[in-house]
Write a protein that holds these residues in place. Structure first.
Motif, PDB file in Angstrom:
ATOM      1  N   ALA A   1      -8.845   7.701  -7.765  1.00 15.17           N
ATOM      2  CA  ALA A   1      -9.550   6.951  -6.719  1.00 15.17           C
ATOM      3  C   ALA A   1      -8.556   6.507  -5.660  1.00 15.17           C
ATOM      4  O   ALA A   1      -7.346   6.446  -5.900  1.00 15.17           O
ATOM      5  CB  ALA A   1     -10.270   5.745  -7.313  1.00 15.17           C
ATOM      6  N   GLU A   2      -9.095   6.178  -4.479  1.00 11.01           N
ATOM      7  CA  GLU A   2      -8.286   5.579  -3.424  1.00 11.01           C
ATOM      8  C   GLU A   2      -9.097   4.498  -2.727  1.00 11.01           C
ATOM      9  O   GLU A   2     -10.335   4.582  -2.651  1.00 11.01           O
ATOM     10  CB  GLU A   2      -7.799   6.618  -2.414  1.00 11.01           C
ATOM     11  CG  GLU A   2      -8.871   7.155  -1.486  1.00 11.01           C
ATOM     12  CD  GLU A   2      -8.328   8.160  -0.476  1.00 11.01           C
ATOM     13  OE1 GLU A   2      -7.354   8.871  -0.792  1.00 11.01           O
ATOM     14  OE2 GLU A   2      -8.907   8.236   0.626  1.00 11.01           O
ATOM     15  N   HIS A   3      -8.391   3.471  -2.245  1.00 10.42           N
ATOM     16  CA  HIS A   3      -9.006   2.369  -1.522  1.00 10.42           C
ATOM     17  C   HIS A   3      -8.326   2.278  -0.170  1.00 10.42           C
ATOM     18  O   HIS A   3      -7.094   2.221  -0.089  1.00 10.42           O
ATOM     19  CB  HIS A   3      -8.839   1.066  -2.295  1.00 10.42           C
ATOM     20  CG  HIS A   3      -9.371  -0.143  -1.582  1.00 10.42           C
ATOM     21  ND1 HIS A   3      -8.629  -0.853  -0.668  1.00 10.42           N
ATOM     22  CD2 HIS A   3     -10.577  -0.760  -1.645  1.00 10.42           C
ATOM     23  CE1 HIS A   3      -9.348  -1.869  -0.205  1.00 10.42           C
ATOM     24  NE2 HIS A   3     -10.530  -1.827  -0.786  1.00 10.42           N
ATOM     25  N   GLY A   4      -9.096   2.272   0.914  1.00  7.95           N
ATOM     26  CA  GLY A   4      -8.503   2.282   2.242  1.00  7.95           C
ATOM     27  C   GLY A   4      -9.169   1.322   3.197  1.00  7.95           C
ATOM     28  O   GLY A   4     -10.330   0.921   3.015  1.00  7.95           O
TER      29      GLY A   4
ATOM     30  N   PRO B   1       2.579  11.767  16.486  1.00  7.58           N
ATOM     31  CA  PRO B   1       3.679  11.483  15.565  1.00  7.58           C
ATOM     32  C   PRO B   1       3.248  10.802  14.274  1.00  7.58           C
ATOM     33  O   PRO B   1       4.085  10.462  13.438  1.00  7.58           O
ATOM     34  CB  PRO B   1       4.558  10.536  16.391  1.00  7.58           C
ATOM     35  CG  PRO B   1       3.570   9.760  17.215  1.00  7.58           C
ATOM     36  CD  PRO B   1       2.452  10.715  17.532  1.00  7.58           C
ATOM     37  N   PHE B   2       1.926  10.606  14.090  1.00  9.80           N
ATOM     38  CA  PHE B   2       1.441   9.857  12.931  1.00  9.80           C
ATOM     39  C   PHE B   2       0.974  10.824  11.843  1.00  9.80           C
ATOM     40  O   PHE B   2       0.381  11.863  12.121  1.00  9.80           O
ATOM     41  CB  PHE B   2       0.294   8.926  13.331  1.00  9.80           C
ATOM     42  CG  PHE B   2       0.660   7.973  14.436  1.00  9.80           C
ATOM     43  CD1 PHE B   2       1.400   6.824  14.162  1.00  9.80           C
ATOM     44  CD2 PHE B   2       0.283   8.214  15.746  1.00  9.80           C
ATOM     45  CE1 PHE B   2       1.745   5.950  15.175  1.00  9.80           C
ATOM     46  CE2 PHE B   2       0.623   7.347  16.764  1.00  9.80           C
ATOM     47  CZ  PHE B   2       1.366   6.210  16.482  1.00  9.80           C
ATOM     48  N   LYS B   3       1.217  10.424  10.587  1.00  9.06           N
ATOM     49  CA  LYS B   3       0.882  11.312   9.467  1.00  9.06           C
ATOM     50  C   LYS B   3      -0.574  11.201   9.040  1.00  9.06           C
ATOM     51  O   LYS B   3      -1.244  12.196   8.788  1.00  9.06           O
ATOM     52  CB  LYS B   3       1.786  10.993   8.264  1.00  9.06           C
ATOM     53  CG  LYS B   3       3.245  11.363   8.445  1.00  9.06           C
ATOM     54  CD  LYS B   3       4.011  11.101   7.166  1.00  9.06           C
ATOM     55  CE  LYS B   3       5.471  11.521   7.280  1.00  9.06           C
ATOM     56  NZ  LYS B   3       6.213  10.648   8.204  1.00  9.06           N
TER      57      LYS B   3
ATOM     58  N   PRO C   1       0.836  -1.216   0.000  1.00 15.07           N
ATOM     59  CA  PRO C   1       0.000   0.000   0.000  1.00 15.07           C
ATOM     60  C   PRO C   1       0.862   1.254   0.000  1.00 15.07           C
ATOM     61  O   PRO C   1       2.051   1.226   0.352  1.00 15.07           O
ATOM     62  CB  PRO C   1      -0.801  -0.136   1.301  1.00 15.07           C
ATOM     63  CG  PRO C   1       0.044  -0.992   2.179  1.00 15.07           C
ATOM     64  CD  PRO C   1       0.756  -1.944   1.270  1.00 15.07           C
ATOM     65  N   ASP C   2       0.270   2.363  -0.373  1.00 17.27           N
ATOM     66  CA  ASP C   2       0.996   3.637  -0.381  1.00 17.27           C
ATOM     67  C   ASP C   2       1.165   4.192   1.029  1.00 17.27           C
ATOM     68  O   ASP C   2       2.164   4.843   1.329  1.00 17.27           O
ATOM     69  CB  ASP C   2       0.255   4.660  -1.246  1.00 17.27           C
ATOM     70  CG  ASP C   2       0.168   4.221  -2.690  1.00 17.27           C
ATOM     71  OD1 ASP C   2       1.171   3.691  -3.195  1.00 17.27           O
ATOM     72  OD2 ASP C   2      -0.889   4.379  -3.306  1.00 17.27           O
ATOM     73  N   ILE C   3       0.165   3.982   1.876  1.00 16.52           N
ATOM     74  CA  ILE C   3       0.212   4.420   3.273  1.00 16.52           C
ATOM     75  C   ILE C   3      -0.130   3.209   4.136  1.00 16.52           C
ATOM     76  O   ILE C   3      -1.105   2.495   3.851  1.00 16.52           O
ATOM     77  CB  ILE C   3      -0.790   5.564   3.531  1.00 16.52           C
ATOM     78  CG1 ILE C   3      -0.453   6.780   2.663  1.00 16.52           C
ATOM     79  CG2 ILE C   3      -0.821   5.952   4.999  1.00 16.52           C
ATOM     80  CD1 ILE C   3      -1.526   7.847   2.668  1.00 16.52           C
ATOM     81  N   TYR C   4       0.675   2.970   5.171  1.00 17.60           N
ATOM     82  CA  TYR C   4       0.455   1.765   5.974  1.00 17.60           C
ATOM     83  C   TYR C   4       0.873   2.006   7.418  1.00 17.60           C
ATOM     84  O   TYR C   4       1.954   2.547   7.691  1.00 17.60           O
ATOM     85  CB  TYR C   4       1.253   0.600   5.400  1.00 17.60           C
ATOM     86  CG  TYR C   4       1.155  -0.674   6.213  1.00 17.60           C
ATOM     87  CD1 TYR C   4      -0.057  -1.335   6.362  1.00 17.60           C
ATOM     88  CD2 TYR C   4       2.282  -1.199   6.836  1.00 17.60           C
ATOM     89  CE1 TYR C   4      -0.151  -2.500   7.105  1.00 17.60           C
ATOM     90  CE2 TYR C   4       2.207  -2.370   7.580  1.00 17.60           C
ATOM     91  CZ  TYR C   4       0.983  -3.016   7.712  1.00 17.60           C
ATOM     92  OH  TYR C   4       0.896  -4.161   8.455  1.00 17.60           O
ATOM     93  N   ASN C   5      -0.005   1.635   8.342  1.00 17.52           N
ATOM     94  CA  ASN C   5       0.295   1.605   9.769  1.00 17.52           C
ATOM     95  C   ASN C   5      -0.248   0.284  10.295  1.00 17.52           C
ATOM     96  O   ASN C   5      -1.464   0.064  10.255  1.00 17.52           O
ATOM     97  CB  ASN C   5      -0.360   2.790  10.489  1.00 17.52           C
ATOM     98  CG  ASN C   5      -0.006   2.860  11.961  1.00 17.52           C
ATOM     99  OD1 ASN C   5      -0.015   1.857  12.664  1.00 17.52           O
ATOM    100  ND2 ASN C   5       0.282   4.064  12.438  1.00 17.52           N
ATOM    101  N   PRO C   6       0.596  -0.640  10.761  1.00 20.51           N
ATOM    102  CA  PRO C   6       0.124  -1.970  11.147  1.00 20.51           C
ATOM    103  C   PRO C   6      -0.877  -1.962  12.280  1.00 20.51           C
ATOM    104  O   PRO C   6      -1.599  -2.942  12.488  1.00 20.51           O
ATOM    105  CB  PRO C   6       1.417  -2.695  11.560  1.00 20.51           C
ATOM    106  CG  PRO C   6       2.402  -1.621  11.858  1.00 20.51           C
ATOM    107  CD  PRO C   6       2.046  -0.483  10.957  1.00 20.51           C
TER     108      PRO C   6
ATOM    109  N   ARG D   1      -4.280   2.779  -0.522  1.00 16.98           N
ATOM    110  CA  ARG D   1      -3.621   2.785  -1.823  1.00 16.98           C
ATOM    111  C   ARG D   1      -4.437   3.635  -2.779  1.00 16.98           C
ATOM    112  O   ARG D   1      -5.671   3.554  -2.799  1.00 16.98           O
ATOM    113  CB  ARG D   1      -3.473   1.372  -2.378  1.00 16.98           C
ATOM    114  CG  ARG D   1      -2.587   1.335  -3.621  1.00 16.98           C
ATOM    115  CD  ARG D   1      -2.235  -0.062  -4.047  1.00 16.98           C
ATOM    116  NE  ARG D   1      -1.291  -0.056  -5.162  1.00 16.98           N
ATOM    117  CZ  ARG D   1      -0.874  -1.144  -5.772  1.00 16.98           C
ATOM    118  NH1 ARG D   1      -1.303  -2.325  -5.390  1.00 16.98           N
ATOM    119  NH2 ARG D   1      -0.017  -1.056  -6.779  1.00 16.98           N
ATOM    120  N   ASN D   2      -3.748   4.455  -3.570  1.00 15.00           N
ATOM    121  CA  ASN D   2      -4.466   5.313  -4.510  1.00 15.00           C
ATOM    122  C   ASN D   2      -3.937   5.112  -5.912  1.00 15.00           C
ATOM    123  O   ASN D   2      -2.856   4.570  -6.122  1.00 15.00           O
ATOM    124  CB  ASN D   2      -4.362   6.787  -4.095  1.00 15.00           C
ATOM    125  CG  ASN D   2      -2.932   7.289  -4.074  1.00 15.00           C
ATOM    126  OD1 ASN D   2      -2.269   7.297  -5.100  1.00 15.00           O
ATOM    127  ND2 ASN D   2      -2.443   7.688  -2.907  1.00 15.00           N
TER     128      ASN D   2
END
Length: 526
Positions: free
Chosen positions: A390-393, A510-512, A362-367, A373-374
């Protein structure tokens, strides 16, 4: 005196023109002045032999503001959605299932071809001789040929340009479920802002037709109330006219509007074929999605997936960022070969799909919180032509997507599974949406409206269509956000805070993008 009179008249016309422009501008602005946003479920369903189509009402204020129409279709085993084209570009997301689809680009050659022989598709038992001016041997069958057929799977996003014919087929046991967004506000649409399907086969009802009829009736309502003595006669006349219109103007396909003589000459076929072309012999229950007896046999490669579906590295690549940074308004950017990469990106051979479903990259990931993902014009260049992305989250339980807004796009968020608490805030600081978004609901988030989401289920999965080919978001909280990038003194004086509290406001998160549940985030920070 005459000159003064002429100048006065000109001034009046200019004043009237300016006032009418301001009224139009005000009306357009008021279309997006929301007191409250509403999550919408589809409110119309068209049953067919091989599945069904559900639609959201495009006349609702949220969809009118975004300039889009939303629908969902389901294909059962061996079901074919018959070819059609639209007056505006589409993005189609495959929520479930696998199968085949085709796009017919006008003027592009048929690149899939073989002799029409029984047996395996790749066994060519003879080659058709080259065409000559002399008469051809009529005993030899012409070879089968057609434009490229694509394989799709769950998570794929398919781009369908304006006026390009589209068909789709399910060859698996599991149902295919797909969401379709039509961008009626795109500059490619030179008609009105209503979605239209131009069917090329059958005699089924258009999926958005009843909304158009409702809107037409609403707009044509007279200001004068009918007299009491006229009502009974008027109602009877309306019923008679509607019955006549339904008998004479039943929904059918493009070819049904032409006379049989025209079609027979144009296609050089017999009358029976013309009748089928016009949809005269179609059963009413067949509808837009038909069941193919014995399955559909089309010429395709043996492999399950196209080359474009193979996982690609998503590390930073300088070549991807060499395109012009400034884009005109949505849908304005025409496909210009001089700014593309040569033959690999011509319209006839362009990639039209990209997988954005559940992914190992994925493009952005936090476990502890979720993933996203876009796909935009950098990943799928044809989206620059459509002006869409589009984006899928996925957001995990009690995790949240920080407050943020889209700089240059509306978002049409569809809950695919689970539920989440969504809050949306307008320019006045009013909370215009503060509810749970549940599976099957759609929510339009207008451009620049701030939005945050907190998952209420183990996994809240969503799809967001965006009305820009290169959308940008700005975070209002967290690392690298609006607050975090302000000088500490500015934060302290803007919010009337002591320096220590201003520092905490800037740096405590601290998270984006995705923030884990509070206890987990505290452990992560520690």
């Amino acid at each position: 005196m005459a000159k003064l009179l002429a100048l006065s008249i000109c001034f009046c016309f200019l004043a009237l023109g300016a006032s009418s422009f301001s009224f139009r501008q005000q009306a357009e602005e008021n279309a997006c002045q929301f007191q409250r946003l509403n999550a919408q479920r589809p409110d119309n369903r068209l049953e067919s032999e091989g599945g069904y189509i559900e639609t959201w009402n495009p006349n609702r204020q949220e969809f009118e503001c975004a300039g889009v129409a939303l629908s969902r279709f389901v294909l059962r085993r061996n079901a074919l959605r018959r070819p059609y084209y639209s007056n505006a570009p589409q993005e189609i997301f495959i929520q479930e299932g696998r199968g085949y689809f085709g796009l017919i680009f006008p003027g592009c050659p048929a690149t899939y071809e073989e002799p029409a022989q029984e047996g395996r598709q790749h066994q060519h038992q003879f080659q058709r001789p080259p065409r000559r001016f002399e008469e051809q041997d009529q005993s030899q069958n012409p070879k089968e040929s057609h434009q490229k057929v694509h394989r799709f799977k769950e998570g794929d996003l398919i781009a369908v340009p304006t006026g390009v014919a589209f068909w789709i087929y399910n060859d698996e046991d599991a149902d295919v479920v797909a969401l379709s967004l039509t961008d009626t506000n795109n500059n490619d649409n030179q008609l009105d802002q209503f979605p239209r399907r131009f069917n090329l086969a059958g005699n089924q009802e258009q999926e958005f037709l009843r909304y158009q009829e409702q809107d037409s009736r609403r707009r044509s309502q007279p200001f004068r109330q009918p007299r009491q003595e006229d009502r009974e006669f008027s109602h009877q006349g309306q019923r008679d006219r509607r019955r006549e219109e339904q008998e004479e103007d039943e929904d059918s396909n493009i070819f049904s509007g032409f006379t049989p003589e025209f079609l027979a000459q144009a296609f050089q076929v017999d009358r029976q074929t013309v009748q089928n072309l016009r949809g005269e012999n179609q059963r009413e229950e067949q509808g837009a999605i038909v069941t193919v007896k014995g399955g559909l046999q089309v010429l395709t490669p043996d492999r399950d997936e196209d080359e474009e579906d193979r996982p690609q590295p998503r590390d930073f690549d300088e070549d991807r960022y060499e395109r012009p940074q400034q884009r005109p308004s949505r849908g304005d950017d025409r496909w210009d070969p001089r700014r593309q990469n040569g033959i690999e990106e011509t319209i006839c051979t362009a990639s039209v799909k990209k997988n954005i479903g559940r992914s190992s990259s994925p493009d952005i990931y936090n476990p502890q919180a979720g993933s996203l993902r876009n796909v935009n014009e950098l990943d799928l260049p044809i989206l620059a032509w459509l002006g869409l992305s589009a984006e899928h989250g996925t957001i995990y339980r009690n995790a949240m997507f920080v407050p943020h807004y889209n700089l240059n796009a509306h978002s049409i968020v569809v809950a695919l599974s689970g539920r989440a608490h969504i809050q949306v805030v307008d320019c006045r600081g009013n909370r215009v949406f503060d509810e749970e978004l549940q599976e099957g609901h759609a929510l339009v988030v207008p451009q620049n409206f701030a939005v945050a989401a907190k998952s209420q289920s183990e996994n809240f999965e969503y799809l967001s269509f965006k009305t820009n080919s290169r959308p940008s978001i700005a975070n209002l909280a967290g690392e690298n956000s609006y607050i975090a990038n302000l000088p500490e003194e500015v934060v302290a004086n803007s919010y009337d805070l002591p320096r220590e509290q201003a520092r905490e406001l800037k740096n405590n998160n601290p998270f984006k993008f995705f923030v884990p549940p509070r206890d987990q985030s505290q452990r992560a920070v520690a």
